[in-house]
Design an enzyme around this catalytic site. Structure first.
Site, mmCIF file in Angstrom:
data_model
loop_
_atom_site.group_PDB
_atom_site.id
_atom_site.type_symbol
_atom_site.label_atom_id
_atom_site.label_comp_id
_atom_site.label_asym_id
_atom_site.label_seq_id
_atom_site.Cartn_x
_atom_site.Cartn_y
_atom_site.Cartn_z
ATOM 1 N N ASP A 5 59.986 38.083 13.655
ATOM 2 C CA ASP A 5 58.864 37.603 14.260
ATOM 3 C C ASP A 5 57.541 38.237 13.724
ATOM 4 O OD1 ASP A 5 57.976 35.669 16.534
ATOM 5 O OD2 ASP A 5 57.095 37.385 16.917
ATOM 6 N N TYR A 40 48.897 40.394 13.774
ATOM 7 C CA TYR A 40 49.380 41.942 13.944
ATOM 8 C C TYR A 40 49.155 42.621 12.529
ATOM 9 C CZ TYR A 40 52.840 39.546 17.183
ATOM 10 O OH TYR A 40 53.402 38.768 18.290
ATOM 11 N N LYS A 48 52.324 33.083 13.188
ATOM 12 C CA LYS A 48 51.620 32.603 13.944
ATOM 13 C C LYS A 48 50.214 32.112 13.496
ATOM 14 C CE LYS A 48 54.569 35.140 17.272
ATOM 15 N NZ LYS A 48 54.531 36.283 16.861
ATOM 16 N N HIS A 59 49.445 30.419 18.239
ATOM 17 C CA HIS A 59 49.664 31.571 18.966
ATOM 18 C C HIS A 59 49.221 31.311 20.513
ATOM 19 C CE1 HIS A 59 49.909 36.123 18.020
ATOM 20 N NE2 HIS A 59 50.459 36.054 19.128
HETATM 21 N N1 LIG Z 1 53.736 35.001 21.092
HETATM 22 C C1 LIG Z 1 52.842 36.294 21.573
HETATM 23 O O1 LIG Z 1 51.921 36.008 22.561
HETATM 24 C C2 LIG Z 1 53.824 37.317 21.634
HETATM 25 C C3 LIG Z 1 53.286 38.425 22.682
HETATM 26 C C4 LIG Z 1 54.010 39.509 22.477
HETATM 27 C C5 LIG Z 1 55.053 39.967 21.830
HETATM 28 N N2 LIG Z 1 55.363 38.787 20.859
HETATM 29 C C6 LIG Z 1 56.376 39.011 20.043
HETATM 30 O O2 LIG Z 1 57.451 39.579 20.602
HETATM 31 C C7 LIG Z 1 58.241 40.762 20.420
HETATM 32 C C8 LIG Z 1 58.640 41.753 21.186
HETATM 33 O O3 LIG Z 1 58.062 41.905 22.338
HETATM 34 P P1 LIG Z 1 57.216 43.256 22.674
HETATM 35 O O4 LIG Z 1 56.771 43.833 21.592
HETATM 36 O O5 LIG Z 1 56.686 43.045 24.050
HETATM 37 O O6 LIG Z 1 58.481 44.331 23.092
HETATM 38 P P2 LIG Z 1 60.177 44.228 23.544
HETATM 39 O O7 LIG Z 1 60.992 43.470 22.766
HETATM 40 O O8 LIG Z 1 59.970 43.880 24.955
HETATM 41 O O9 LIG Z 1 60.435 45.936 23.264
HETATM 42 C C9 LIG Z 1 60.030 46.529 24.388
HETATM 43 C C10 LIG Z 1 60.569 48.209 24.015
HETATM 44 O O10 LIG Z 1 61.908 48.178 24.129
HETATM 45 C C11 LIG Z 1 62.336 49.140 23.170
HETATM 46 N N3 LIG Z 1 63.804 49.115 22.707
HETATM 47 C C12 LIG Z 1 64.292 48.170 21.957
HETATM 48 N N4 LIG Z 1 65.660 48.305 21.810
HETATM 49 C C13 LIG Z 1 66.084 48.914 22.793
HETATM 50 C C14 LIG Z 1 67.124 49.494 23.382
HETATM 51 N N5 LIG Z 1 68.357 48.995 22.842
HETATM 52 N N6 LIG Z 1 67.175 50.495 24.497
HETATM 53 C C15 LIG Z 1 65.850 50.762 25.033
HETATM 54 N N7 LIG Z 1 64.755 50.420 24.668
HETATM 55 C C16 LIG Z 1 64.698 49.545 23.456
HETATM 56 C C17 LIG Z 1 61.272 49.366 22.101
HETATM 57 O O11 LIG Z 1 61.058 50.725 21.867
HETATM 58 P P3 LIG Z 1 60.713 51.291 20.351
HETATM 59 O O12 LIG Z 1 59.519 50.501 20.038
HETATM 60 O O13 LIG Z 1 60.582 52.831 20.553
HETATM 61 O O14 LIG Z 1 62.102 51.008 19.414
HETATM 62 C C18 LIG Z 1 60.153 48.586 22.239
HETATM 63 O O15 LIG Z 1 59.041 49.266 22.276
HETATM 64 C C19 LIG Z 1 56.848 41.426 19.701
HETATM 65 O O16 LIG Z 1 56.934 42.519 18.827
HETATM 66 C C20 LIG Z 1 56.110 40.168 18.866
HETATM 67 O O17 LIG Z 1 56.871 39.727 17.708
HETATM 68 C C21 LIG Z 1 54.803 37.576 20.967
#
Ligand SMILES: NC(=O)c1ccc[n+]([C@@H]2O[C@H](COP(=O)([O-])OP(=O)(O)OC[C@H]3O[C@@H](n4cnc5c(N)ncnc54)[C@H](OP(=O)(O)O)[C@@H]3O)[C@@H](O)[C@H]2O)c1
Length: 342
Positions: free
Chosen positions: A50, A55, A84, A117
């Site tokens: 994704d 980004y 997006k 988006h």
């Molecule tokens: N459509 C939209 O408006 C929108 C908005 C926000 C996000 N997104 C997409 O969704 C993706 C994910 O959401 P997010 O970036 O908010 O983060 P998330 O998936 O909620 O992850 C949060 C944190 O969890 C940690 N993590 C990953 N695996 C783990 C594990 N097994 N144990 C403990 N911690 C763990 C990671 O740390 P590390 O980084 O240190 O590995 C990461 O920083 C984004 O990267 C993006 O691609 C889309």
């Protein structure tokens, strides 16, 4: 490649891997890291990636995908790549060029999924977050049904296999679904979703329309400073969640990912290291009982980590609903570097 990850069928007949890699990184992380991380993720079994124009790392992510195709790890058709449409490109004539720009950066012939988006338009131009002389974001008026028709044309042109939306509420989805002459339904709605914001009503609505809900910030978000309220509770430290994890001898991260998989949600996980990637891939190896699913449902508290409601404050947007509170844009300035990493 032997897929380690389950797939679900979209309403247009294509299949999406249930677990995807999030690629949004804080601005201080050098863009080049996205190459290494994406390659590691593909090696760990992630086939769904994704990303987004905003980004600012599609070049690097594309480089990683192409390198894993070139070294024979995967074929292009194994990979499910989402991009997006950024919200300064919602005018219909800007949609196709925006997707073509992403594909050029990626050096790929097509995206698997292209999504709008946000359901709010900003003034078109070079700036990703255009501002007036007072530092206020400049909105634009766009008929999103016309934007959707341009998305449909991208699909017909073979630039993307599927089209969908992100951050839409059920009324905004209905506007598209009820559009006269609708050719393709959105295949998905990507929204913030985790046990503290389980989106159960929106999920039921999406399921009733055969639209897949894709969960972002499923692990509780990256808690970026100036972006997420630092005093908000840390999802992965929730005592109830930790007790469930202990019972299954799994990590809290595995439990929250498995929770989504079991309720029919496609789930994204942002992670930087190989160990956690492998750990996250293990969600297909165990099952939560219906009682424990209810326990996790009980954690819901409508807590939204991402303050994107700011972007819903458009005075002119067709999509501003009468019951949607208009939030002052006072904090947006501080968020500019995070929303639009340079
Ligand atoms: N459509 C939209 O408006 C929108 C908005 C926000 C996000 N997104 C997409 O969704 C993706 C994910 O959401 P997010 O970036 O908010 O983060 P998330 O998936 O909620 O992850 C949060 C944190 O969890 C940690 N993590 C990953 N695996 C783990 C594990 N097994 N144990 C403990 N911690 C763990 C990671 O740390 P590390 O980084 O240190 O590995 C990461 O920083 C984004 O990267 C993006 O691609 C889309």
């Amino acid at each position: 490649m032997d897929p380690k990850c389950w797939h679900v069928e979209l309403n247009d007949g294509h299949f999406i891997p249930v677990l995807g890699l999030g690629t949004h990184a804080p601005e201080e992380v050098p863009k080049i890291k996205a190459v290494e991380i994406t390659k590691l993720a593909i090696d760990a079994g992630f086939l769904h990636i994704d990303c987004a124009h905003v980004y600012n790392n599609e070049k690097e992510v594309g480089q990683a995908i192409r390198s894993k195709i070139e070294d024979g790890t995967v074929k292009r058709e194994d990979i499910f790549y989402t991009s997006k449409l950024w919200i300064t490109f919602l005018q219909p004539d800007l949609v196709r060029p925006a997707l073509e720009k992403s594909l050029k950066n990626l050096q790929l012939d097509y995206a698997d999924l292209y999504i709008i988006h946000f359901p709010t338009a900003l003034k078109p131009g070079e700036e990703l977050l255009p501002e007036d002389e007072h530092g206020k974001v400049i909105f634009d008026t766009v008929d999103l049904c016309a934007t959707w028709e341009a998305m449909e044309k991208c699909m017909d042109a073979g630039l993307t296999k599927s089209i969908g939306v992100s951050n839409f509420n059920h009324r905004q989805l209905e506007k598209i679904l009820n559009k006269p002459g609708l050719k393709y339904k959105p295949v998905c709605n990507q929204v913030e979703c985790h046990p503290y914001l389980n989106q159960s009503k929106l999920l039921d609505f999406c399921k009733s329309k055969d639209i897949v809900l894709v969960a972002y910030s499923a692990l509780g978000s990256q808690r970026l400073k100036g972006w997420v309220n630092q005093s908000s509770p840390v999802l992965l430290e929730d005592p109830v969640l930790c007790a469930v994890a202990k019972k299954y001898e799994r990590t809290p991260a595995q439990i929250v990912l498995r929770y989504q998989v079991q309720r029919g949600v496609v789930v994204l996980a942002k992670c930087d290291n190989e160990k956690q990637m492998k750990e996250n891939m293990q969600v297909f190896e165990f099952q939560l009982t219906s009682e424990d699913m209810k326990v996790l449902d009980g954690l819901n508290r409508n807590l939204r980590y991402a303050p994107y409601q700011l972007l819903k404050a458009s005075p002119s947007s067709l999509w501003s609903m009468p019951d949607m509170p208009v939030t002052p844009l006072q904090n947006l300035h501080e968020m500019l570097p995070i929303l639009c990493p340079s």
